[in-house]
Scaffold this motif. Structure first.
Motif, PDB file in Angstrom:
ATOM      1  N   GLN A 100      -9.763  53.540  -0.953  1.00  0.00           N
ATOM      2  CA  GLN A 100     -10.787  54.544  -0.120  1.00  0.00           C
ATOM      3  C   GLN A 100     -10.073  54.697   1.137  1.00  0.00           C
ATOM      4  N   TYR A 101     -10.415  55.781   1.613  1.00  0.00           N
ATOM      5  CA  TYR A 101      -9.697  56.646   2.808  1.00  0.00           C
ATOM      6  C   TYR A 101     -10.619  56.187   4.043  1.00  0.00           C
ATOM      7  N   LYS A 102     -10.711  55.015   4.451  1.00  0.00           N
ATOM      8  CA  LYS A 102     -11.552  54.401   5.225  1.00  0.00           C
ATOM      9  C   LYS A 102     -11.362  54.874   6.628  1.00  0.00           C
ATOM     10  N   LEU A 103     -10.255  55.241   7.046  1.00  0.00           N
ATOM     11  CA  LEU A 103      -9.988  55.701   8.437  1.00  0.00           C
ATOM     12  C   LEU A 103     -10.279  56.942   8.717  1.00  0.00           C
ATOM     13  N   ARG A 104     -10.241  57.871   7.697  1.00  0.00           N
ATOM     14  CA  ARG A 104     -10.447  59.270   7.912  1.00  0.00           C
ATOM     15  C   ARG A 104     -11.674  60.180   7.763  1.00  0.00           C
ATOM     16  N   SER A 105     -11.954  60.760   8.647  1.00  0.00           N
ATOM     17  CA  SER A 105     -13.110  61.908   8.478  1.00  0.00           C
ATOM     18  C   SER A 105     -12.494  63.248   8.482  1.00  0.00           C
ATOM     19  N   LYS A 106     -13.356  64.316   8.340  1.00  0.00           N
ATOM     20  CA  LYS A 106     -12.927  65.467   8.449  1.00  0.00           C
ATOM     21  C   LYS A 106     -12.089  65.820   9.713  1.00  0.00           C
ATOM     22  N   CYS A 114     -10.384  63.733  11.595  1.00  0.00           N
ATOM     23  CA  CYS A 114      -9.280  62.666  12.091  1.00  0.00           C
ATOM     24  C   CYS A 114      -8.035  62.849  11.188  1.00  0.00           C
ATOM     25  N   THR A 115      -6.803  62.425  12.076  1.00  0.00           N
ATOM     26  CA  THR A 115      -5.642  62.516  11.124  1.00  0.00           C
ATOM     27  C   THR A 115      -5.248  61.122  11.360  1.00  0.00           C
ATOM     28  N   VAL A 116      -4.340  60.723  10.402  1.00  0.00           N
ATOM     29  CA  VAL A 116      -3.868  59.142  10.112  1.00  0.00           C
ATOM     30  C   VAL A 116      -2.353  59.229  10.355  1.00  0.00           C
ATOM     31  N   PHE A 117      -1.784  58.346  11.065  1.00  0.00           N
ATOM     32  CA  PHE A 117      -0.300  58.186  11.522  1.00  0.00           C
ATOM     33  C   PHE A 117      -0.172  56.658  11.210  1.00  0.00           C
ATOM     34  N   GLN A 118       1.260  56.476  10.930  1.00  0.00           N
ATOM     35  CA  GLN A 118       1.686  54.833  11.120  1.00  0.00           C
ATOM     36  C   GLN A 118       1.832  54.407  12.547  1.00  0.00           C
ATOM     37  N   LEU A 119       1.770  53.364  12.785  1.00  0.00           N
ATOM     38  CA  LEU A 119       1.985  52.876  14.279  1.00  0.00           C
ATOM     39  C   LEU A 119       3.251  53.095  14.552  1.00  0.00           C
ATOM     40  N   HIS A 120       4.033  52.979  13.838  1.00  0.00           N
ATOM     41  CA  HIS A 120       5.580  52.991  13.960  1.00  0.00           C
ATOM     42  C   HIS A 120       5.897  54.352  14.553  1.00  0.00           C
ATOM     43  N   ARG A 121       5.103  55.531  14.113  1.00  0.00           N
ATOM     44  CA  ARG A 121       5.335  56.855  14.790  1.00  0.00           C
ATOM     45  C   ARG A 121       4.887  56.879  16.085  1.00  0.00           C
ATOM     46  N   ASN A 157      -5.035  51.353  24.068  1.00  0.00           N
ATOM     47  CA  ASN A 157      -5.334  51.726  22.926  1.00  0.00           C
ATOM     48  C   ASN A 157      -4.339  50.787  22.080  1.00  0.00           C
ATOM     49  N   ARG A 158      -3.028  50.352  22.601  1.00  0.00           N
ATOM     50  CA  ARG A 158      -2.108  49.540  21.875  1.00  0.00           C
ATOM     51  C   ARG A 158      -2.735  48.167  21.764  1.00  0.00           C
ATOM     52  N   LEU A 159      -3.352  47.424  22.787  1.00  0.00           N
ATOM     53  CA  LEU A 159      -4.255  46.381  22.708  1.00  0.00           C
ATOM     54  C   LEU A 159      -5.281  46.333  21.705  1.00  0.00           C
ATOM     55  N   MET A 160      -5.869  47.668  21.542  1.00  0.00           N
ATOM     56  CA  MET A 160      -7.158  47.663  20.554  1.00  0.00           C
ATOM     57  C   MET A 160      -6.276  47.354  19.253  1.00  0.00           C
ATOM     58  N   ILE A 198       1.346  49.703   9.253  1.00  0.00           N
ATOM     59  CA  ILE A 198      -0.119  49.627  10.009  1.00  0.00           C
ATOM     60  C   ILE A 198      -0.353  51.102  10.007  1.00  0.00           C
ATOM     61  N   LEU A 199      -1.765  51.692   9.637  1.00  0.00           N
ATOM     62  CA  LEU A 199      -2.090  53.084   9.726  1.00  0.00           C
ATOM     63  C   LEU A 199      -3.238  53.177  10.660  1.00  0.00           C
ATOM     64  N   ILE A 200      -3.212  54.159  11.538  1.00  0.00           N
ATOM     65  CA  ILE A 200      -4.180  54.245  12.653  1.00  0.00           C
ATOM     66  C   ILE A 200      -4.752  55.799  12.501  1.00  0.00           C
ATOM     67  N   ASP A 201      -6.077  55.973  12.657  1.00  0.00           N
ATOM     68  CA  ASP A 201      -6.579  57.180  12.745  1.00  0.00           C
ATOM     69  C   ASP A 201      -6.762  57.698  14.482  1.00  0.00           C
ATOM     70  N   SER A 202      -7.150  58.953  14.732  1.00  0.00           N
ATOM     71  CA  SER A 202      -7.229  59.503  15.912  1.00  0.00           C
ATOM     72  C   SER A 202      -8.316  58.601  16.577  1.00  0.00           C
ATOM     73  N   LEU A 203      -9.147  57.976  16.103  1.00  0.00           N
ATOM     74  CA  LEU A 203     -10.086  57.179  16.707  1.00  0.00           C
ATOM     75  C   LEU A 203      -9.632  55.736  17.059  1.00  0.00           C
ATOM     76  N   PHE A 204      -8.397  55.335  16.623  1.00  0.00           N
ATOM     77  CA  PHE A 204      -7.674  54.105  16.726  1.00  0.00           C
ATOM     78  C   PHE A 204      -8.394  52.906  15.914  1.00  0.00           C
ATOM     79  N   ASN A 205      -8.966  53.398  14.747  1.00  0.00           N
ATOM     80  CA  ASN A 205      -9.469  52.576  13.868  1.00  0.00           C
ATOM     81  C   ASN A 205      -7.990  52.305  13.057  1.00  0.00           C
ATOM     82  N   VAL A 206      -7.854  50.961  12.777  1.00  0.00           N
ATOM     83  CA  VAL A 206      -6.652  50.467  12.023  1.00  0.00           C
ATOM     84  C   VAL A 206      -6.731  49.846  10.685  1.00  0.00           C
ATOM     85  N   ILE A 207      -5.803  50.232   9.909  1.00  0.00           N
ATOM     86  CA  ILE A 207      -5.853  49.283   8.636  1.00  0.00           C
ATOM     87  C   ILE A 207      -4.247  48.713   8.556  1.00  0.00           C
TER      88      ILE A 207
END
Length: 338
Positions: free
Chosen positions: A129-135, A137-144, A157-160, A190-199
């Motif tokens: 399920q793409y829990k992080l993304r809405s229309k 939002c974009t998703v990136f790895q924390l590494h990036r 945001n890092r702390l969050m 670790i995946l993060i969306d543009s609202l800083f929700n984390v998977i």
């Protein structure tokens, strides 16, 4: 009498090998979602269509053994994890099957949730399920965020992000009767969306251990630079293996130094940080300039030092000296809500 499997095409053989018949019965009986009652069985043709024949432009994460695609199935945004290798690799098939079984047992907002799977390939394909993304939002790895040049992550945001990862690990260690140890905590997982929700993704190397039972040994898995040296020496898996890797992640977030890249060069982030952090000047030298420059914006050295102390507790040489993930969550939450 001839073996009836000789009449099967490859897709049917793989489907049966991967437990598809049993899974169909579980789904049909609706035995509660803890055993996959809401898991959708998806055909290989649907996977090809959803990924546009594995279009590289749809890849949002490149893992060591897999690619993760952003896609749509049944008008639903999903993530599709496929193996990079097309060869018949029994070990990789087992890894993907393990991940699918773990996802069926664990249900947490900061962990991937399985939407479905394709069992018609030698290595099962996992659909999340793409829990992080809405229309929007974009998703990136924390590494990036930490090591790319095009994205900047503010300290708050890092702390969050770190707090949410800690929540996920604490859940894995405590939610079930037997702790589940992740064994591969790292920024690229670790995946993060543009609202800083984390998977916290990539649970494929997770293992379940029995509390109080000594010498539960497993072959060493993980990413160089993050692996607990005590685990490397003994092959014994405990929750404290994850605590160590999480501590390395904390130092990575603080310094923006790349643990796996350093390991390839024969260096160790923990060793270098400990040696320099003994003095205030050395401590400041190790911290990412982007963090120090935010000092006038709800940021102060006391909080940084507290974060650092917690990270160093997590990377203590002996596992018994490291805190539990529950304690880590409590302290991070206090910092996060100040």
């Amino acid at each position: 009498m001839k073996n009836r499997t000789q009449k099967f095409d490859f897709k049917e053989e793989y489907f049966i090998k991967n437990g598809g018949v049993l899974l169909q019965k579980i789904i049909a009986l609706g035995k509660g979602h803890e055993v996959g009652g809401h898991l959708k069985i998806i055909s290989y043709e649907e996977i090809e269509k959803a990924t546009n024949n594995y279009d590289p432009d749809l890849i949002i994460a490149c893992l060591s053994d897999a690619n993760v695609y952003s896609a749509t199935i049944d008008d639903r945004l999903v993530l599709i994890k496929t193996p990079k290798e097309r060869d018949l690799n029994p070990e990789l098939a087992d890894i993907f099957s393990t991940e699918l079984s773990v996802l069926m047992a664990l249900h947490h907002e900061n962990l991937n949730k399985a939407y479905g799977c394709c069992l018609e390939t030698y290595v099962p394909v996992i659909v999340y399920q793409y829990k992080l993304r809405s229309k929007h939002c974009t998703v990136f790895q924390l590494h990036r965020y930490l090591h790319g040049d095009d994205l900047v992550l503010k300290w708050k945001n890092r702390l969050m992000v770190v707090t949410q990862v800690a929540y996920a690990l604490s859940y894995m260690h405590n939610a079930l009767s037997k702790p589940v140890v992740h064994r591969d905590v790292k920024s690229s997982g670790i995946l993060i969306d543009s609202l800083f929700n984390v998977i916290l993704a990539n649970v494929a190397y997770s293992v379940s251990i029995t509390p109080g039972k000594s010498e539960q040994r497993f072959p060493v898995h993980g990413t160089p630079g993050y692996i607990d040296p005590e685990y490397t020496a003994t092959q014994e898996v405990t929750e404290k293996c994850d605590v160590y890797s999480f501590g390395v992640l904390m130092l990575e977030v603080l310094t923006r130094m790349n643990p796996s890249e350093m390991a390839r060069c024969g260096r160790d982030l923990v060793v270098e940080f400990v040696s320099k952090a003994e003095t205030s000047e050395g401590f400041k030298e190790m911290i990412d300039n982007g963090v120090l420059e935010q000092g006038d914006n709800n940021m102060n050295m006391i909080e940084l030092q507290r974060f650092c102390r917690l990270a160093l507790k997590c990377v203590a040489h002996k596992g018994e000296e490291r805190p539990s993930m529950i304690s880590v969550v409590e302290e991070l939450w206090e910092m996060h809500t100040r």
